[in-house]
Design an enzyme around this catalytic site. Structure first.
Site, PDB file in Angstrom:
ATOM      1  N   ARG A 160       0.839  -1.191   0.000  1.00  0.00           N
ATOM      2  CA  ARG A 160       0.000   0.000   0.000  1.00  0.00           C
ATOM      3  C   ARG A 160       0.879   1.248   0.000  1.00  0.00           C
ATOM      4  O   ARG A 160       0.383   2.359   0.122  1.00  0.00           O
ATOM      5  CB  ARG A 160      -0.948   0.014   1.194  1.00  0.00           C
ATOM      6  CG  ARG A 160      -0.320   0.229   2.553  1.00  0.00           C
ATOM      7  CD  ARG A 160      -1.415   0.266   3.617  1.00  0.00           C
ATOM      8  NE  ARG A 160      -0.979   0.844   4.877  1.00  0.00           N
ATOM      9  CZ  ARG A 160      -0.517   0.166   5.924  1.00  0.00           C
ATOM     10  NH1 ARG A 160      -0.404  -1.150   5.836  1.00  0.00           N
ATOM     11  NH2 ARG A 160      -0.178   0.783   7.031  1.00  0.00           N
ATOM     12  N   ASN A 161       2.208   1.042  -0.133  1.00  0.00           N
ATOM     13  CA  ASN A 161       3.178   2.139  -0.110  1.00  0.00           C
ATOM     14  C   ASN A 161       3.977   2.191  -1.400  1.00  0.00           C
ATOM     15  O   ASN A 161       4.126   1.181  -2.094  1.00  0.00           O
ATOM     16  CB  ASN A 161       4.156   1.951   1.060  1.00  0.00           C
ATOM     17  CG  ASN A 161       3.501   2.143   2.409  1.00  0.00           C
ATOM     18  OD1 ASN A 161       2.828   3.138   2.639  1.00  0.00           O
ATOM     19  ND2 ASN A 161       3.683   1.179   3.296  1.00  0.00           N
TER      20      ASN A 161
END
Length: 352
Positions: A160-161
């Site tokens: 998610r980064n």
């Protein structure tokens, strides 16, 4: 036919059920499947499934509905799907705490779940408006991409980064083991303060174009919400990537964790346990935390470095978010300048 208004996350669940992304689910879970998932990490038929996927409805709809009914699901006032009712049940706060291993509302997954109606309706679901399948991530499409590349083994990577040096270390290790790497970032709902979809995808496209072999990496976003359920979500993410055609899946430190609610390798423990008891259909790569070692002078893990307690410089999305939000440029020990520049160029960096 009774109607139920659904939000974007629930609509995305319907889409992902329709495409087979959430196989073996063919609808929203009924009581028996829900109970088995919460208590035993499996569906009623014994297939491993670790995250409840349920439809919540208002109390009046719940009271008026019975098995055999059909519910029309609407999104923004328009009918988009139909559900054949097989089961009705209620979710308790105890059920929620079993999934997230906490009852604290500071946990974003717990908070989001408690904001839903406790009343659930389960049964097969199908989209009536097929326009929502346009651009959807489909298993048949990813499998074709892998086949066209000639990849027999494919490692899936969940994130998610934006890519940083620790994740790069894991990805390069996977490329040593497998024919191809499928980078599959979450592009659905995430908590406030996380990186935007645009920032994550810009970073990965820069990484792929400038640093990885063109024929070894495929990138596509995964439209589903983050649950921040730690160990359970790690296995859930593996199941999705299995359905998309991956043969391997990377589970790293504190996978899908948030705020220190889970131990660094709790996800490894649950994944190992379930893989030893069941055929998951995918090989799990349980990888240790990469960090920069000042003594070794490179990114390492505690599997091949003796200086975890004395020379370690932690690398994480949380630390990098802190740097950027305070106006600092991340150290190149943590993130390549080309990746940072790609993030800046995309405009909005954080979810507000």
């Amino acid at each position: 036919m009774n109607q139920v208004a659904i939000n974007e996350e629930t609509l995305q669940d319907v889409i992902n059920i329709e495409t087979g992304l959430l196989a073996p689910l063919t609808g929203f879970m009924g009581k028996e499947d829900f109970r088995n998932v919460v208590d035993n990490y499996c569906l009623a038929d014994g297939n491993v499934f670790t995250i409840p996927v349920t439809l919540d409805v208002p109390e009046n709809t719940y009271r008026e509905t019975k098995p055999g009914d059909t519910l029309a699901l609407t999104f923004q006032g328009k009918a988009v799907a139909e559900l054949e009712v097989k089961s009705l049940f209620e979710v308790t706060p105890e059920d929620i705490s079993k999934v997230f291993l906490t009852d604290e509302t500071a946990h974003p997954g717990v908070k989001k779940e408690l904001e839903r109606f406790p009343y659930r309706v389960g049964g097969p679901v199908h989209l009536t408006d097929k326009s929502y399948l346009e651009g959807a991530l489909r298993p048949e499409d990813t499998k074709k991409v892998f086949a066209d590349h000639g990849w027999k083994t494919v490692a899936g990577f969940q994130t998610r980064n934006p890519v940083h040096k620790a994740h790069e270390h894991l990805q390069r290790a996977a490329l040593e083991l497998c024919d191809g790497l499928f980078i599959n970032p979450i592009t659905g709902w995430k908590k406030k303060g996380d990186f935007t979809e645009e920032a994550v995808m810009a970073a990965y496209h820069a990484m792929s174009q400038q640093f990885y072999p063109k024929d070894r990496v495929h990138i596509a976003g995964l439209k589903t919400q983050m649950r921040y359920a730690g160990p359970r979500e790690a296995v859930f993410h593996a199941i999705i990537r299995r359905n998309l055609g991956c043969t391997h899946f990377i589970i790293g430190r504190d996978h899908a964790g948030v705020g220190g609610y889970y131990g660094a390798y709790d996800a490894h423990k649950l994944a190992h346990k379930l893989a030893s008891e069941h055929d998951l259909g995918i090989q799990l790569l349980l990888m240790r935390e990469p960090y920069y070692c000042k003594t070794c002078g490179q990114v390492v893990t505690d599997k091949h470095c003796a200086h975890y307690d004395t020379g370690r410089v932690e690398i994480s999305g949380t630390i990098i978010r802190g740097y950027i939000s305070q106006g600092y440029i991340p150290d190149e020990l943590m993130m390549r300048k080309e990746i940072f520049e790609a993030i800046l160029a995309c405009g909005q960096i954080f979810i507000e």
